[in-house]
Design an enzyme around this catalytic site. Structure first.
Site, PDB file in Angstrom:
ATOM      1  N   ASP A 169      45.125  42.909  73.484  1.00  0.00           N
ATOM      2  CA  ASP A 169      43.804  42.324  73.227  1.00  0.00           C
ATOM      3  C   ASP A 169      43.925  41.114  72.308  1.00  0.00           C
ATOM      4  O   ASP A 169      44.919  40.389  72.348  1.00  0.00           O
ATOM      5  CB  ASP A 169      42.882  43.400  72.633  1.00  0.00           C
ATOM      6  CG  ASP A 169      41.444  43.227  73.070  1.00  0.00           C
ATOM      7  OD1 ASP A 169      40.798  42.267  72.609  1.00  0.00           O
ATOM      8  OD2 ASP A 169      40.963  44.040  73.880  1.00  0.00           O
ATOM      9  N   HIS A 210      37.299  42.568  69.025  1.00  0.00           N
ATOM     10  CA  HIS A 210      37.423  43.357  70.259  1.00  0.00           C
ATOM     11  C   HIS A 210      38.571  44.364  70.196  1.00  0.00           C
ATOM     12  O   HIS A 210      38.388  45.562  70.437  1.00  0.00           O
ATOM     13  CB  HIS A 210      37.629  42.366  71.411  1.00  0.00           C
ATOM     14  CG  HIS A 210      37.357  42.904  72.770  1.00  0.00           C
ATOM     15  ND1 HIS A 210      38.353  43.179  73.680  1.00  0.00           N
ATOM     16  CD2 HIS A 210      36.202  43.182  73.396  1.00  0.00           C
ATOM     17  CE1 HIS A 210      37.815  43.602  74.812  1.00  0.00           C
ATOM     18  NE2 HIS A 210      36.511  43.612  74.673  1.00  0.00           N
ATOM     19  N   SER A 386      34.928  47.677  78.326  1.00  0.00           N
ATOM     20  CA  SER A 386      35.913  47.521  77.242  1.00  0.00           C
ATOM     21  C   SER A 386      36.021  48.799  76.429  1.00  0.00           C
ATOM     22  O   SER A 386      37.095  49.193  75.992  1.00  0.00           O
ATOM     23  CB  SER A 386      35.488  46.400  76.302  1.00  0.00           C
ATOM     24  OG  SER A 386      35.833  45.158  76.815  1.00  0.00           O
TER      25      SER A 386
END
Length: 641
Positions: A169, A210, A386
Site C-alpha cells: 500500500d 490507507h 479496501s
C-alpha cells in the site's frame, strides 16, 4: 501453466502465461526514468557503480529472473527527461549490459478511500465494541450475528501467531502503539523510496493513511487499551510501500509481490486499475512472472497467498475487467455492509471468491470499519473493498496458524467450502447452487468468510490433489454480433480425458475472448457449464465508450463452477444491452479448464446435496399429502353441515 506448488508442466505454464500476457490491455502510459537492466554474468557485482556512472541514483537486484536490476533515479517522482534518455542510450551501449527496458508509468488507485458519516469476548481496547464485523450484536443498525465469526477461532486458540501478512500500500505507521509490537521490520520495504522504512509520506489531508488502516484490521494488538483489535491480533504485519508515487511501474509491482516470499505468508492488496467503469487492465509481464513464482515457490513451495480487493466501481463496473482481481492466483474479496446488503460501490463479477465487510450505507458514524490511523490515532471511518481485503487476510492468517501446511490452493478451497450465505442479500443477483450444490452469488461469491469454520476445517485438512490444465476447445471463426440478436456458440469437450492433463473436478474456468464492438460497454457475455451453471462473465458497463480496442485475448474467469464435472457442452452467449443499436465481431473463444482428477470431498458434497434434494422432495410430497387430506376433511365437514 501454473501447477500445484510441487507439480505442473513447463509447457502448460508457458501457454497460460502467454495467454495472460496477451490479455493485458492498458491505457497509454508515461515515460519514466526507471529501467529494467539485465547485466552479463560477470558484471553483476558492478551494478551500483554502473548505475551511478550513467546518471542513476543506484541499482537494486531483482529477486525474479537472472541478472535483472532496477536502475532508479535520485528523485523517483520525476518523469523521463531528455537527459535521462541520453543516459539510457549510453547505458545500452555499455559492454556490461545485456538488455535495457524502460519502465512505462501507469495508474493504480487505492480502493475504498472514501468518507462515511451471545459470545463473550473481553477486550480492553476502546473501539472493540464498535468493531461489528468481528462480533455483530446489532451495533450501528447492523444485523446481529452477521460477522466474520472470529470469536470462535479465538476461543479455539488461534490468533495469527507465527504468520506474517504484508500490506502492499502507501506505507504503514509502524510507530503506532497498536501496531509496533506486531510490526515485522525485516519483512518490510519501501519500493517508492528504495529503502527499508515504509513510513507514509505526510500530506495535509492524511491521504496516505490507507495502508495503516488496513494494517490495523489485520494485526492491531489486543488488550492494550488502544484503538481496536486485529482479526489476527497476534500475527506479524509487514509494510510494503509501493503506491505513493505519481505512476506505477511493472518493476515496482513485481518487486512488491515477490518481496521475501519465504518470510511473508499473505500479501494483501487494496488497489488496482482505475475503477471508472471503462478501464480494462491487468498485471504486466514482470508482475505476472512474480505472481506465478509466488504461488509455485513461495512459503517453501506451498505458495504465497495473494488477497485482492475486488473493486469499487459499483454497478458501473465489472471486476472481470480487472486482471488482478480476476486472476486465478489471487483470492478476490468483495464486501457487504453491516445489515447484509451490498455496498453501493461493490463491483460484481464471476471471479469473486468470497466476501467480508465494509462500511454501512447509512451515515451512522459508527457504521464504518474501526481501525488504526496515522500518527497514533484511531478511526471509525475506514471503508470500501479496501477494508474487506485485509479482513480476509486476517482470517487466512488464523487458518495458517491452525495448519501451516496449507497451500495457496487449499486456501481457495477452504474459502469456497466454509464461506456462508449467512444473512447476506443482493437485490440484483439471486443466490444459486451450482452443479454440485455449492451455493454462490454473482456479487458475494460463496458468501462471507467464517473464521471459526475455516480454522476447524483447516485443522483436519489434507492438501488438495495435483492441479491440471486442459484447453477444452477453441472457436476462431468470426461471428457478427448485433443488437437484438445474441450469438450462441458451443464447445463440446471431454476435458482431456485419457490424457495426463485430464480435469475431472473444476477449480477455475477461463474463457479467453477476443471481441470488438461499436460500444464495448454494452457487451454482455454469459457462459453455461455442462451441469447448467450460468456465469455472467461480463455485465454492461454504461461508462465504457470504447469502439477500437475491445477485448483482445482477455481471460474472463469464473469460480461458480467449482467442483463440477466439465465434460459435456459449454455454451457462450454474447450480445448487447443498451438503448442504442450496436454491432461487433466475436473473433475467438478459447475454453481453459483448471482443476483436479480426484477430490473426495466434492464427492461427499454431491452425496449430501442429492440427499438434501431427495429429502426436500419427500417433504414437498408430504406437504402436498397433508394439504390434500386437509382439503378432503374440509369437504366432508361442509357436506355434513
Amino acid at each position: 501453466m501454473c501447477g500445484s506448488p510441487r507439480h505442473g508442466t513447463a509447457v502448460g505454464f508457458i501457454v497460460l502465461l502467454n495467454a495472460l500476457l496477451l490479455a493485458t490491455q492498458a491505457a497509454e502510459g508515461v515515460s519514466t526514468d526507471h529501467l529494467l537492466v539485465q547485466l552479463h554474468e560477470g558484471a553483476q557485482d558492478e551494478a551500483h557503480q554502473l548505475a551511478t556512472q550513467h546518471g542513476f541514483h543506484s541499482a537494486r537486484k531483482l529477486s525474479f529472473g537472472e541478472g535483472l536490476f532496477h536502475f532508479y533515479p535520485q528523485d523517483t517522482s520525476k518523469r523521463r527527461s531528455k537527459r535521462s534518455a541520453r543516459n539510457r542510450q549510453r547505458l545500452q551501449k555499455d559492454r556490461r549490459v545485456k538488455n535495457v527496458v524502460e519502465q512505462e508509468g501507469f495508474d493504480r488507485q487505492k480502493r475504498g478511500y472514501r468518507d462515511i458519516n451471545d459470545i463473550e469476548v473481553n477486550m480492553s481496547d476502546p473501539l472493540f465494541t464498535k468493531q461489528w464485523y468481528l462480533i455483530n450484536t446489532g451495533q450501528a443498525d447492523g444485523t446481529p450475528g452477521l460477522d466474520l465469526n472470529v470469536a470462535e477461532a479465538w476461543q479455539l486458540g488461534y490468533t495469527g501467531k507465527g504468520v506474517t501478512v504484508a500490506i502492499m500500500d502507501d506505507g504503514i505507521d509502524y510507530l503506532h502503539p497498536d501496531l509496533a509490537s506486531n510490526y515485522n521490520a525485516d519483512a518490510s520495504y519501501d519500493f517508492s523510496s528504495n529503502d527499508p522504512f515504509p513510513f507514509p509520506r505526510y500530506t495535509d489531508d492524511w491521504f496516505n493513511s490507507h495502508g495503516t488502516r488496513c494494517a490495523g484490521e489485520v494485526s492491531a494488538a489486543a488488550n492494550n487499551n488502544i484503538c481496536g483489535v486485529g482479526v489476527a491480533y497476534n500475527s506479524k504485519v509487514a509494510g510494503i510501500r509501493m503506491l505513493d508515487q505519481p505512476f506505477m511501474t511493472d518493476i515496482i509491482e513485481a518487486s512488491s509481490i515477490s518481496h521475501m516470499p519465504q518470510v511473508i505468508d499473505i500479501y494483501s492488496a487494496s488497489w488496482g486499475p482505475t475503477d471508472d467503469g471503462k478501464t480494462v487492465d491487468g498485471p504486466r509481464e514482470l508482475t505476472l512472472q512474480a505472481m506465478a513464482d509466488g504461488v509455485n515457490k513461495g512459503r517453501g513451495g506451498k505458495g504465497s497467498i495473494y488477497v485482492w480487493a475486488s473493486g469499487d466501481g459499483g454497478s458501473y463496473d465489472d471486476c472481470n475487467c480487472d486482471g488482478y482481481a480476476s486472476s486465478m492466483w489471487t483470492i478476490s474479496i468483495n464486501s457487504a455492509i453491516n445489515d447484509g446488503r451490498t455496498a453501493l460501490y461493490d463491483e460484481s463479477c464471476s471471479s469473486t471468491l468470497a466476501s467480508t465487510f465494509s462500511n454501512g450505507r447509512k451515515r451512522n458514524p459508527e457504521a464504518g470499519v474501526a481501525t488504526t490511523d496515522l500518527y497514533g490515532n484511531c478511526t471509525l471511518r475506514h471503508s470500501g473493498t479496501s477494508a474487506a481485503a485485509p479482513e480476509a487476510a486476517g482470517v487466512f492468517a488464523l487458518a495458517i496458524e491452525a495448519n501451516p501446511d496449507l497451500t495457496w490452493r487449499d486456501m481457495q478451497h477452504l474459502s469456497v467450502l466454509t464461506s456462508k450465505r449467512n444473512q447476506l442479500h443482493d437485490e440484483v443477483h439471486q443466490w444459486r447452487r451450482n452443479g454440485v450444490g455449492l451455493e454462490f452469488n454473482h456479487l458475494f461469491g460463496y458468501g462471507v468468510l467464517d473464521a471459526g469454520g475455516m480454522v476447524k476445517m483447516s485443522k483436519e485438512w489434507k492438501t488438495v490433489p495435483e492441479r491440471f490444465h486442459c484447453i477444452a476447445g477453441s472457436i476462431q471463426d468470426v461471428h457478427k454480433v448485433q443488437s437484438g440478436n445474441k450469438v450462441l456458440l458451443t464447445i463440446n469437450t471431454d476435458a482431456c480425458q485419457g490424457k495426463d492433463n485430464f480435469v475431472r473436478y473444476l477449480e477455475h474456468v477461463q474463457a479467453v475472448v477476443t471481441v470488438n464492438a461499436s460500444r464495448r460497454g454494452d457487451l454482455t457475455i454469459n457462459m453455461t457449464s455442462p451441469m447448467a451453471t450460468k456465469s455472467l462473465l461480463l455485465s454492461r458497463r454504461p461508462r465504457d465508450d470504447d469502439a477500437k480496442v475491445g477485448f483482445d485475448k482477455w481471460p474472463f474467469m469464473t469460480s461458480h463452477t467449482w467442483g463440477e464435472d466439465p465434460r459435456g457442452t459449454w455454451v457462450m452467449e454474447v450480445g448487447f444491452q443498451g438503448d442504442e443499436p450496436q454491432r461487433g465481431a466475436l473473433k475467438e473463444w478459447t475454453l481453459m479448464l483448471h482443476g483436479t482428477q480426484s477430490a473426495p470431498y466434492i464427492d461427499q458434497i454431491v452425496r449430501d446435496y442429492q440427499s438434501k434434494l431427495a429429502m426436500s422432495k419427500k417433504e414437498e410430497l408430504e406437504e402436498e399429502l397433508d394439504e390434500a387430506v386437509e382439503r378432503s376433511l374440509k369437504s366432508l365437514l361442509s357436506k355434513n353441515n
